[in-house]
Design an enzyme around this catalytic site. Structure first.
Site, PDB file in Angstrom:
ATOM      1  N   ARG A  50      24.540  52.152  47.821  1.00 60.22           N
ATOM      2  CA  ARG A  50      26.177  52.341  47.442  1.00 60.22           C
ATOM      3  C   ARG A  50      26.920  51.981  48.736  1.00 60.22           C
ATOM      4  NH1 ARG A  50      28.331  56.777  45.928  1.00 60.22           N
ATOM      5  NH2 ARG A  50      26.459  57.483  44.987  1.00 60.22           N
ATOM      6  N   TYR A 103      46.734  36.880  34.994  1.00 64.73           N
ATOM      7  CA  TYR A 103      45.590  37.198  34.465  1.00 64.73           C
ATOM      8  C   TYR A 103      45.673  38.517  33.526  1.00 64.73           C
ATOM      9  CZ  TYR A 103      40.548  37.997  33.733  1.00 64.73           C
ATOM     10  OH  TYR A 103      39.281  38.167  33.073  1.00 64.73           O
ATOM     11  N   ASP A 171      46.537  37.950  44.696  1.00 65.19           N
ATOM     12  CA  ASP A 171      45.462  37.564  43.826  1.00 65.19           C
ATOM     13  C   ASP A 171      45.253  36.049  44.142  1.00 65.19           C
ATOM     14  OD1 ASP A 171      43.439  36.195  41.918  1.00 65.19           O
ATOM     15  OD2 ASP A 171      43.893  38.137  40.590  1.00 65.19           O
ATOM     16  N   LYS A 196      34.708  32.498  40.054  1.00 66.16           N
ATOM     17  CA  LYS A 196      35.254  31.105  39.840  1.00 66.16           C
ATOM     18  C   LYS A 196      34.828  30.164  40.937  1.00 66.16           C
ATOM     19  CE  LYS A 196      37.259  33.721  36.687  1.00 66.16           C
ATOM     20  NZ  LYS A 196      38.561  34.223  36.666  1.00 66.16           N
TER      21      LYS A 196
HETATM   22  C1  LIG Z   1      39.000  36.006  36.556  1.00 65.13           C
HETATM   23  C2  LIG Z   1      40.126  36.456  36.959  1.00 65.13           C
HETATM   24  C3  LIG Z   1      40.072  37.735  37.430  1.00 65.13           C
HETATM   25  C4  LIG Z   1      38.802  38.537  37.154  1.00 65.13           C
HETATM   26  O1  LIG Z   1      37.909  38.309  37.834  1.00 65.13           O
HETATM   27  P1  LIG Z   1      36.315  38.695  37.324  1.00 65.13           P
HETATM   28  O2  LIG Z   1      35.449  37.999  38.305  1.00 65.13           O
HETATM   29  O3  LIG Z   1      36.035  38.007  36.003  1.00 65.13           O
HETATM   30  O4  LIG Z   1      36.165  40.218  36.935  1.00 65.13           O
HETATM   31  C5  LIG Z   1      41.332  38.277  38.154  1.00 65.13           C
HETATM   32  N1  LIG Z   1      42.289  37.437  38.410  1.00 65.13           N
HETATM   33  C6  LIG Z   1      42.171  36.225  38.202  1.00 65.13           C
HETATM   34  C7  LIG Z   1      43.432  35.364  38.536  1.00 65.13           C
HETATM   35  C8  LIG Z   1      41.068  35.543  37.604  1.00 65.13           C
HETATM   36  O5  LIG Z   1      41.278  34.308  37.045  1.00 65.13           O
END
Ligand SMILES: *Cc1c(COP(=O)(O)O)cnc(C)c1O
Length: 367
Positions: A50, A103, A171, A196
């Site tokens: 961890r 998001y 982000d 993504k």
């Molecule tokens: C998908 C996404 C997230 C969350 O990511 P996960 O890997 O699904 O937890 C956060 N911010 C944005 C802009 C996203 O598109």
């Protein structure tokens, strides 16, 4: 030196371990829960899963390299990364700004969970972000926003945060580190979902934080140790393996997204199209200043939900699925998830198929 390289070269170099004769060219995954501890009980060595993992470190060095950061931390998902940053940095009584048009689950976490702990949560759209930042301690911005693809002027926002002493977290999921580098525009931290484009094959969830301030990174790492939202070593390896082709994939995705946006733009049945790379897009001027590439996502509004379903039904290449940034082109009707968008709004993710094939398919599917 690395600044002279193109994105595909940087992607390959980012995942290349030190050249040791006889060692594998590609770093192997190291799944490990516990490590041998020397009799000196040296704290700097790996001890427990961890806390440490060699495959995380490989991935983190690749992510830091791509974001232009001093350090990065890997997490089990994008949400794990974002919520860990907020928990580590937002103190009780503080004011935090979150994207109103970004998001949806980040907003939900902030309003449900942070506000219960005495944090004031302000929701601001991309257009309202700079104003909202004048009253904030921590600002989380998302640009281009998911799903509307509006853009925040990051340099302006970073200056506003700096004047006030607020921490700016960006982000970078939709833009990707190959599309924009928020740290170079003045952000303190970058967060992202590697689920993504970075992993890019629709088969793994992962997230990361990247930054340049040692104390912030240490506080977030401590949060990760204590709460445990860690990435499995095999998943870390899958993301690492994918990053080697990120430059190549992203270049094609951006090319496909622009072609999709232009095709949709020329159709009278399409109510509106947003893509920061379209020269007449309201975000184009700022996007052009701060983004190196405009990304693989197109936002479109068709007449109604049935029009989105019919597009998917008539297409042979676009799959009906959520998420984005993968090798397959996909269509997601966001009202289904509760995003504040019209019923006919679709987020289209451009895959890596041949551009001509996608456009031919899209044109016949639109009828
Ligand atoms: C998908 C996404 C997230 C969350 O990511 P996960 O890997 O699904 O937890 C956060 N911010 C944005 C802009 C996203 O598109």
């Amino acid at each position: 030196m690395d600044g002279l390289y193109g994105d595909s070269t940087r992607s390959v170099k980012a995942v290349s371990p030190e050249e040791i004769p006889g060692a594998p060219i590609a770093a192997p995954p190291v799944p490990a829960a516990a490590y041998h501890i020397p009799s000196s009980e040296d704290d700097s060595l790996d001890s427990y899963g961890r806390y440490h993992n060699p495959t995380w470190r490989q991935l983190e060095s690749a992510l830091a390299e791509l974001e232009g950061a001093a350090a990065a931390l890997a997490f089990g998902s994008g949400m794990a990364a974002i919520t860990s940053v907020l928990r580590a940095l937002v103190k009780p009584g503080a004011t935090v700004v979150v994207p109103a048009d970004g998001y949806y689950q980040v907003r939900r976490y902030a309003t449900d969970s942070l506000s219960r702990q005495g944090v004031t949560v302000i929701e601001a759209t991309c257009a309202e972000m700079v104003d909202a930042a004048t009253a904030a301690d921590v600002v989380l911005a998302e640009t281009p926003s998911n799903p509307g693809l509006d853009v925040v002027d990051l340099h302006h926002l970073a200056m506003t945060c700096r004047n006030r002493g607020a921490i700016l977290v960006v982000d970078n999921t939709t833009a990707t580190p190959l599309g924009q580098q928020p740290l170079s525009l003045g952000a303190d931290l970058v967060v992202g979902s590697a689920t993504k484009m970075l992993s890019g094959h629709h088969d793994v969830l992962a997230g990361y934080v990247a930054g340049c301030h040692t104390e912030q990174i240490a506080a977030i790492e401590n949060e990760r140790r204590l709460t445990g939202p860690i990435l499995g070593a095999l998943e870390a390896w899958l993301v690492l393996r994918s990053i080697g082709t990120a430059g190549l994939r992203f270049e094609r995705q951006c090319q496909n997204a622009l072609a999709i946006a232009m095709t949709l733009h020329s159709r009278p049945a399409v109510r509106s199209v947003r893509y920061p790379g379209l020269t007449d897009d309201p975000s184009h001027e700022i996007a052009n200043r701060q983004m190196k590439r405009f990304g693989g996502i197109v936002a479109v509004e068709l007449e109604n939900a049935a029009a989105v379903h019919s597009l998917v039904h008539n297409s042979e290449l676009f799959v009906f699925a959520t998420s984005f940034g993968g090798i397959h082109s996909s269509v997601d009707r966001r009202a289904r998830w509760g995003d504040p968008v019209p019923e006919g709004f679709a987020r289209i993710s451009a895959g890596i198929e041949d551009t001509d094939d996608l456009i031919t398919d899209l044109e016949q599917a639109l009828g």
